[in-house]
Write a protein that holds these residues in place. Structure first.
Motif, PDB file in Angstrom:
ATOM      1  N   LEU A  78       3.970  -7.463   2.538  1.00  0.00           N
ATOM      2  CA  LEU A  78       4.120  -6.187   3.235  1.00  0.00           C
ATOM      3  C   LEU A  78       4.972  -5.195   2.450  1.00  0.00           C
ATOM      4  O   LEU A  78       4.851  -3.984   2.652  1.00  0.00           O
ATOM      5  N   TYR A  99      -2.289  -0.582  -1.627  1.00  0.00           N
ATOM      6  CA  TYR A  99      -1.487  -1.164  -0.563  1.00  0.00           C
ATOM      7  C   TYR A  99      -2.417  -1.511   0.590  1.00  0.00           C
ATOM      8  O   TYR A  99      -2.735  -0.670   1.429  1.00  0.00           O
ATOM      9  N   ARG A 100      -2.877  -2.759   0.608  1.00  0.00           N
ATOM     10  CA  ARG A 100      -3.823  -3.241   1.614  1.00  0.00           C
ATOM     11  C   ARG A 100      -3.360  -4.620   2.083  1.00  0.00           C
ATOM     12  O   ARG A 100      -4.004  -5.628   1.823  1.00  0.00           O
ATOM     13  N   LEU A 102      -2.827  -6.247   5.044  1.00  0.00           N
ATOM     14  CA  LEU A 102      -3.144  -7.026   6.240  1.00  0.00           C
ATOM     15  C   LEU A 102      -4.065  -8.199   5.946  1.00  0.00           C
ATOM     16  O   LEU A 102      -3.823  -9.315   6.429  1.00  0.00           O
ATOM     17  N   ASP A 181     -10.906  -7.169   3.655  1.00  0.00           N
ATOM     18  CA  ASP A 181     -10.263  -5.874   3.905  1.00  0.00           C
ATOM     19  C   ASP A 181     -11.287  -4.848   4.390  1.00  0.00           C
ATOM     20  O   ASP A 181     -10.982  -4.001   5.235  1.00  0.00           O
ATOM     21  N   MET A 220      -3.601  -0.512   7.574  1.00  0.00           N
ATOM     22  CA  MET A 220      -2.925  -1.581   6.825  1.00  0.00           C
ATOM     23  C   MET A 220      -3.924  -2.520   6.165  1.00  0.00           C
ATOM     24  O   MET A 220      -3.580  -3.274   5.262  1.00  0.00           O
ATOM     25  N   SER A 221      -5.175  -2.458   6.608  1.00  0.00           N
ATOM     26  CA  SER A 221      -6.225  -3.263   5.974  1.00  0.00           C
ATOM     27  C   SER A 221      -6.741  -2.570   4.722  1.00  0.00           C
ATOM     28  O   SER A 221      -6.912  -3.192   3.680  1.00  0.00           O
ATOM     29  N   GLU A 223      -7.015   1.775   2.995  1.00  0.00           N
ATOM     30  CA  GLU A 223      -6.687   3.181   3.218  1.00  0.00           C
ATOM     31  C   GLU A 223      -7.853   4.008   3.759  1.00  0.00           C
ATOM     32  O   GLU A 223      -7.635   5.069   4.355  1.00  0.00           O
ATOM     33  N   PHE A 261       1.985   4.788   8.812  1.00  0.00           N
ATOM     34  CA  PHE A 261       1.426   4.071   7.661  1.00  0.00           C
ATOM     35  C   PHE A 261       1.880   4.693   6.348  1.00  0.00           C
ATOM     36  O   PHE A 261       2.249   3.980   5.403  1.00  0.00           O
ATOM     37  N   VAL A 264       5.417   3.611   5.724  1.00  0.00           N
ATOM     38  CA  VAL A 264       5.484   2.195   5.326  1.00  0.00           C
ATOM     39  C   VAL A 264       4.964   2.027   3.907  1.00  0.00           C
ATOM     40  O   VAL A 264       5.563   1.316   3.087  1.00  0.00           O
ATOM     41  N   ARG A 265       3.881   2.691   3.612  1.00  0.00           N
ATOM     42  CA  ARG A 265       3.281   2.597   2.278  1.00  0.00           C
ATOM     43  C   ARG A 265       4.231   3.127   1.207  1.00  0.00           C
ATOM     44  O   ARG A 265       4.407   2.521   0.141  1.00  0.00           O
TER      45      ARG A 265
END
Length: 627
Positions: A78, A99-100, A102, A181, A220-221, A223, A261, A264-265
């Motif tokens: 994460l 950034y993927r 999940l 994803d 999160m899976s 973008e 998101f 977080v990213r």
């Protein structure tokens, strides 16, 4: 369509319009329909359960150090760029960051309980794909109340979902474990749409929370969930009577999820640099002019359309130059006209809320982010990029079959038979193609051996196959010498082809040098390394490899020829001039040039006094200076 049929449609539409619950929009036998949809996922992908890992699974799963830790690695997954789990550091392979997390988190959870179990990973992909299909049907039934059907199996929602579930273009997303994803981002986006509709239908605040969670998990899976910030309001506009301005609160959760998101990213990967390695494998338009770039992009748009109608042949590899760089011609202009025409038709259809217009806009919006038109995504195209947009295509086909074909075929029974027959035949063909394609995804060797036949002009496939054959020869130490040599011989043409397609392919030059070395052909290994050095003249490790091999050669003329090449390729290398001068001194030949080269080496060393090797080099020179 007969008058009685039209009357029935109006009655059905009137009945379902007043139904408040989501299940009331479904046929009474919806459980059977759900079972059929899920069954199609099983039929199409059950044979993947026997497969192992392939291609990008090494990045997100089997070679990912964070996944290996199970639960303990979730924090790292994460908190970092997706590539770091494999490479241990940020790799500027592609523009921006990846950034993927999940789907990678799900792999870590699997690893915690089962270790590395590709069979279970494939099973979970299949299950998620089936659930995606059910969700698509559920949402379409709610949205398309204006298009009721007397027979559920001749309805737009059912036909669209069936065509979507069996389409072979989805094999890359489902049969490749990493493709989870794609499945998860669509699921999160669809759930966000579903809960938005539920909120508008019921005004229950809990659905706002569900929308927020679903959309955040979708982002999160992957973008490209961001495209649903446009798709969802567009869907509400087309298929409901809700006023968008009066219901802005329905879209607030998605905006909030998007902002969260991005925060977080940014915390995990930092601000995107926009820089990437100048490498044709990761920047397919490298060296192309502006006009060539966009001609090639529209050429790929045409290839995508062709694959939607005829998904053959399939390949994981659309890298340079399986897709060639093209100039403006029919292969670019025709797709451009089709896409522009479709886009204009869709905009015109905004007024009438045409289903075809919606389907086109759905396709264009979800395709935009992976099209290369706005952002260089690092590859010309990929089949998995149509995993979401292809639903728009399936909607159009279903609409034409159910709403337009009856105007040509007035007899209701004939029309029903033709539609059922068409969908049945296409489904059988597509299922067969999907099943056979899944076998190709068994492992790296199987897939690449198959796809290099399709992508024969791809540097990537040729390099990958040559490397795998070399690896197979080295790892199987029990192979007889003749069989090992045969494998080395087999690998060479593939690596040479990779270099022919992309002369600057450093890894291919390196592997070709390795193959010759293990084959027992040091001269060709030296020459392969020399060609590698031409692309990276400052690579001192390559220089040292060449010199180490040269020292084992007894052919003085060959040594001299190579050193002369090295002088021109790496004119600032201390090692080249020192070793060349030393060789001439030690062999007691051409002492004049020997002195010249030693002096040159000394000059280069003095110019680089800050180097950690300065003192060592000075000591080496002491034995030859002044001779």
């Amino acid at each position: 369509m007969a008058k009685s049929s039209k009357k029935t449609k109006k009655q059905v539409a009137k009945k379902v319009k007043k139904a408040p619950g989501i299940l009331t929009y479904l046929p009474t036998n919806y459980k059977l329909i759900f079972a059929i949809i899920f069954g199609l996922a099983v039929i199409c992908y059950a044979n993947t359960l026997m497969n192992g890992y392939a291609i990008d699974d090494s990045v997100t799963n089997k070679d990912n150090k964070f996944v290996e830790k199970g639960f303990a690695g979730i924090g790292d997954i994460l908190g970092n760029d997706t590539f770091i789990g494999k490479f241990g550091k940020k790799a500027n392979i592609l523009s921006g960051s990846r950034y993927r997390p999940l789907s990678v988190v799900t792999f870590a959870i699997e690893n915690q309980f089962l270790g590395y179990s590709p069979g279970f990973s494939h099973f979970l992909n299949m299950v998620l794909y089936g659930l995606n299909g059910i969700l698509i049907y559920l949402i379409l039934c709610r949205l398309l109340v204006k298009y009721p059907a007397e027979r559920w199996y001749l309805s737009i929602p059912f036909i669209s979902t069936v065509l979507y579930m069996v389409h072979p273009l989805h094999t890359e997303a489902v049969a490749n474990i990493k493709g989870r994803d794609e499945i998860m981002v669509f699921m999160g986006s669809l759930l966000a749409l579903y809960y938005t509709i539920r909120y508008l239908d019921t005004k229950q605040a809990k659905y706002l929370g569900y929308t927020f969670i679903a959309f955040f998990l979708g982002l999160m899976s992957k973008e490209n969930a961001v495209t649903f910030l446009a798709v969802i309001p567009l869907t509400i506009y087309f298929f409901t009577e809700y006023d968008l301005k009066k219901n802005l609160v329905a879209f607030a959760p998605m905006l909030g999820a998007g902002i969260l998101f991005m925060g977080v990213r940014a915390a995990a990967v930092g601000r995107p640099s926009g820089q990437m390695l100048e490498n044709l494998i990761n920047d397919p338009f490298l060296g192309a002019t502006f006009m060539e770039k966009y001609a090639t992009i529209f050429h790929t748009f045409g290839v995508y359309l062709k694959l939607l109608f005829v998904p053959h042949p399939l390949t994981f590899d659309y890298y340079p130059y399986h897709i060639p760089i093209v100039s403006w011609g029919l292969s670019s202009i025709v797709p451009l006209l089709i896409y522009v025409g479709a886009g204009l038709y869709a905009l015109w259809g905004l007024r009438t809320k045409s289903l075809v217009a919606y389907a086109i806009l759905f396709y264009l919006l979800t395709f935009s982010i992976v099209s290369n038109f706005f952002v260089n995504i690092g590859v010309f195209m990929s089949e998995r990029f149509l995993y979401i947009p292809s639903l728009g295509f399936c909607l159009i086909i279903a609409y034409l079959l159910t709403e337009k074909l009856p105007k040509l075929i007035k007899n209701e029974k004939t029309h029903a038979a033709l539609v059922a027959g068409f969908v049945g035949v296409v489904s059988v063909l597509f299922i067969g193609k999907s099943i056979t394609r899944n076998f190709d995804w068994k492992d790296d060797m199987t897939l690449i051996r198959k796809d290099v036949q399709v992508s024969s002009n791809s540097a990537k496939s040729n390099y990958a196959l040559g490397t795998l054959i070399l690896q197979e020869a080295l790892e199987n130490k029990d192979l007889p010498k003749t069989e090992q040599t045969a494998k080395y011989e087999e690998a060479i043409p593939y690596l040479k082809k990779a270099i022919e397609v992309y002369p600057g392919y450093d890894q291919a030059h390196s592997k070709l040098a390795d193959v010759y070395y293990y084959k027992g052909d040091p001269k060709n290994s030296i020459l392969a390394n020399v060609e590698r050095l031409r692309n990276r003249p400052n690579n001192e490790n390559t220089v040292k490899n060449i010199i180490a091999l040269l020292q084992q050669q007894k052919d003085g003329n060959f040594q001299k020829k190579v050193f002369e090449d090295l002088k021109s390729i790496a004119p600032t290398s201390f090692s080249v001039f020192y070793m060349y001068g030393r060789m001439l001194f030690d062999s007691n030949r051409d002492l004049q040039n020997a002195r010249t080269y030693i002096q040159k080496a000394n000059q280069l060393n003095e110019q680089n006094k800050a180097s950690t090797s300065y003192s060592t080099n000075k000591a080496l020179l002491k034995n030859y200076l002044g001779r």
